[in-house]
Design a protein around this motif. Sequence first.
Motif, PDB file in Angstrom:
ATOM      1  N   GLU A   5       0.969  -1.112  -0.355  1.00 37.60           N
ATOM      2  CA  GLU A   5       0.000  -0.113   0.097  1.00 37.60           C
ATOM      3  C   GLU A   5       0.762   1.343   0.058  1.00 37.60           C
ATOM      4  N   SER A   6       2.174   1.137   0.070  1.00 40.16           N
ATOM      5  CA  SER A   6       2.941   2.512  -0.094  1.00 40.16           C
ATOM      6  C   SER A   6       3.990   2.356  -0.940  1.00 40.16           C
ATOM      7  N   ARG A   7       4.686   3.373  -1.234  1.00 36.93           N
ATOM      8  CA  ARG A   7       6.012   3.630  -1.845  1.00 36.93           C
ATOM      9  C   ARG A   7       6.870   2.697  -1.123  1.00 36.93           C
ATOM     10  N   GLU A   8       7.278   2.574  -0.041  1.00 38.77           N
ATOM     11  CA  GLU A   8       8.090   1.813   0.620  1.00 38.77           C
ATOM     12  C   GLU A   8       7.723   0.242   0.384  1.00 38.77           C
ATOM     13  N   ASP A   9       6.587  -0.084   0.250  1.00 38.58           N
ATOM     14  CA  ASP A   9       6.381  -1.466   0.140  1.00 38.58           C
ATOM     15  C   ASP A   9       6.760  -1.870  -1.166  1.00 38.58           C
ATOM     16  N   ILE A  10       6.365  -0.905  -2.148  1.00 36.14           N
ATOM     17  CA  ILE A  10       6.838  -1.196  -3.750  1.00 36.14           C
ATOM     18  C   ILE A  10       8.576  -1.177  -3.917  1.00 36.14           C
ATOM     19  N   GLU A  11       9.117  -0.465  -2.983  1.00 44.07           N
ATOM     20  CA  GLU A  11      10.647  -0.547  -3.086  1.00 44.07           C
ATOM     21  C   GLU A  11      11.087  -1.675  -2.338  1.00 44.07           C
ATOM     22  N   LEU A  12      10.421  -2.306  -1.189  1.00 42.74           N
ATOM     23  CA  LEU A  12      10.567  -3.527  -0.947  1.00 42.74           C
ATOM     24  C   LEU A  12      10.356  -4.738  -1.887  1.00 42.74           C
ATOM     25  N   LEU A  13       9.157  -4.554  -2.565  1.00 37.19           N
ATOM     26  CA  LEU A  13       9.047  -5.517  -3.577  1.00 37.19           C
ATOM     27  C   LEU A  13      10.067  -5.559  -4.600  1.00 37.19           C
ATOM     28  N   THR A  48       8.756   3.924  -9.495  1.00 31.59           N
ATOM     29  CA  THR A  48       8.033   4.765  -9.902  1.00 31.59           C
ATOM     30  C   THR A  48       7.009   4.168 -10.801  1.00 31.59           C
ATOM     31  N   PHE A  49       7.329   3.279 -11.586  1.00 34.27           N
ATOM     32  CA  PHE A  49       6.587   2.527 -12.659  1.00 34.27           C
ATOM     33  C   PHE A  49       5.379   1.594 -12.070  1.00 34.27           C
ATOM     34  N   TRP A  50       5.748   0.841 -10.950  1.00 34.68           N
ATOM     35  CA  TRP A  50       4.877   0.187 -10.230  1.00 34.68           C
ATOM     36  C   TRP A  50       4.155   1.014  -9.229  1.00 34.68           C
ATOM     37  N   GLU A  51       4.606   2.162  -8.733  1.00 37.53           N
ATOM     38  CA  GLU A  51       3.531   3.094  -8.099  1.00 37.53           C
ATOM     39  C   GLU A  51       2.382   3.534  -9.112  1.00 37.53           C
ATOM     40  N   THR A  52       2.919   3.978 -10.120  1.00 38.66           N
ATOM     41  CA  THR A  52       1.913   4.273 -11.399  1.00 38.66           C
ATOM     42  C   THR A  52       0.812   3.312 -11.508  1.00 38.66           C
ATOM     43  N   ILE A  53       1.430   2.091 -11.939  1.00 39.13           N
ATOM     44  CA  ILE A  53       0.651   0.866 -12.336  1.00 39.13           C
ATOM     45  C   ILE A  53      -0.452   0.614 -11.165  1.00 39.13           C
ATOM     46  N   LEU A  54      -0.094   0.548  -9.683  1.00 33.30           N
ATOM     47  CA  LEU A  54      -0.855   0.092  -8.801  1.00 33.30           C
ATOM     48  C   LEU A  54      -1.692   1.001  -8.099  1.00 33.30           C
ATOM     49  N   PHE A  55      -0.973   2.213  -7.727  1.00 28.04           N
ATOM     50  CA  PHE A  55      -1.724   3.432  -6.952  1.00 28.04           C
ATOM     51  C   PHE A  55      -2.260   4.485  -7.920  1.00 28.04           C
ATOM     52  N   GLY A  56      -1.880   4.558  -9.280  1.00 28.11           N
ATOM     53  CA  GLY A  56      -2.605   5.499 -10.238  1.00 28.11           C
ATOM     54  C   GLY A  56      -1.731   6.743  -9.985  1.00 28.11           C
ATOM     55  N   GLN A  57      -0.584   6.666  -9.659  1.00 30.53           N
ATOM     56  CA  GLN A  57       0.287   7.960  -9.222  1.00 30.53           C
ATOM     57  C   GLN A  57       0.465   8.806 -10.296  1.00 30.53           C
ATOM     58  N   GLU A  95       5.578 -13.951  -1.144  1.00 29.12           N
ATOM     59  CA  GLU A  95       6.320 -14.155   0.262  1.00 29.12           C
ATOM     60  C   GLU A  95       6.307 -12.898   1.165  1.00 29.12           C
ATOM     61  N   ASN A  96       5.693 -11.551   0.443  1.00 29.73           N
ATOM     62  CA  ASN A  96       6.228 -10.167   1.375  1.00 29.73           C
ATOM     63  C   ASN A  96       4.383  -9.762   1.626  1.00 29.73           C
ATOM     64  N   PHE A  97       3.492  -9.951   0.647  1.00 29.94           N
ATOM     65  CA  PHE A  97       2.270  -9.237   0.427  1.00 29.94           C
ATOM     66  C   PHE A  97       1.043  -9.926   0.315  1.00 29.94           C
ATOM     67  N   GLU A  98       0.023  -9.485   0.787  1.00 33.73           N
ATOM     68  CA  GLU A  98      -1.268  -9.884   0.614  1.00 33.73           C
ATOM     69  C   GLU A  98      -2.338  -8.821   0.338  1.00 33.73           C
ATOM     70  N   GLY A  99      -3.520  -9.161  -0.054  1.00 35.12           N
ATOM     71  CA  GLY A  99      -4.705  -8.228  -0.410  1.00 35.12           C
ATOM     72  C   GLY A  99      -4.799  -7.728  -1.637  1.00 35.12           C
ATOM     73  N   GLU A 100      -5.559  -6.825  -2.022  1.00 33.12           N
ATOM     74  CA  GLU A 100      -6.064  -6.372  -3.263  1.00 33.12           C
ATOM     75  C   GLU A 100      -4.793  -6.028  -4.086  1.00 33.12           C
ATOM     76  N   ASN A 101      -4.299  -5.167  -3.527  1.00 28.99           N
ATOM     77  CA  ASN A 101      -2.860  -4.646  -4.582  1.00 28.99           C
ATOM     78  C   ASN A 101      -2.024  -5.624  -4.810  1.00 28.99           C
ATOM     79  N   ALA A 102      -1.825  -6.480  -4.030  1.00 24.62           N
ATOM     80  CA  ALA A 102      -0.868  -7.497  -4.136  1.00 24.62           C
ATOM     81  C   ALA A 102      -1.564  -8.508  -5.485  1.00 24.62           C
ATOM     82  N   SER A 103      -2.637  -9.046  -5.253  1.00 21.92           N
ATOM     83  CA  SER A 103      -3.496  -9.680  -6.530  1.00 21.92           C
ATOM     84  C   SER A 103      -3.368  -8.747  -7.793  1.00 21.92           C
ATOM     85  N   SER A 104      -3.613  -7.320  -7.447  1.00 17.64           N
ATOM     86  CA  SER A 104      -3.576  -6.733  -8.813  1.00 17.64           C
ATOM     87  C   SER A 104      -1.905  -6.696  -9.205  1.00 17.64           C
ATOM     88  N   ALA A 105      -1.109  -6.680  -8.503  1.00 19.82           N
ATOM     89  CA  ALA A 105       0.257  -6.702  -8.941  1.00 19.82           C
ATOM     90  C   ALA A 105       0.693  -7.863  -9.750  1.00 19.82           C
TER      91      ALA A 105
END
Length: 125
Positions: A5-13, A48-57, A95-105
């Motif tokens: 759910e955050s930029r930090e999560d995307i960075e970890l991913l 930034t790519f995945w932030e745009t894809i997942l969060f519509g930034q 290995e790291n995430f669950e939920g709607e955004n993880a499924s969307s990713a």
Amino acid sequence: MKKLESREDIELLVNSFYAKVIKDETIGFFFKDVVNVNWDKHLPKMYTFWETILFGQMSYKGNPMQMHFPINEIKAMEKHHFAKWLELWKQTIEENFEGENASSAITKSENIANLMAYKMEMARK
């Protein structure tokens, strides 16, 4: 497990994913030998790519498809390469995430991998 759910999560991913990619025998050579990726530039673009894809930034500027054509000319990027990319991406998410955004990713990555594989194959014909 946490939600994606955050930029930090995307960075970890992204960081965890590329740690796998670089060691992988099927696709790692693209990043080490074919392109010799500048990670200081590449990773922030991917965040930034995945932030745009997942969060519509809408913060990503560029054409990821276009960036891959020159690589494909040097060394063919084939279906099995994209399948491995997808396998590692899904594995990292699971290995790291669950939920709607993880499924969307996962869904979005499947679409990206399929389109990229098709476009790269067509470019070689």
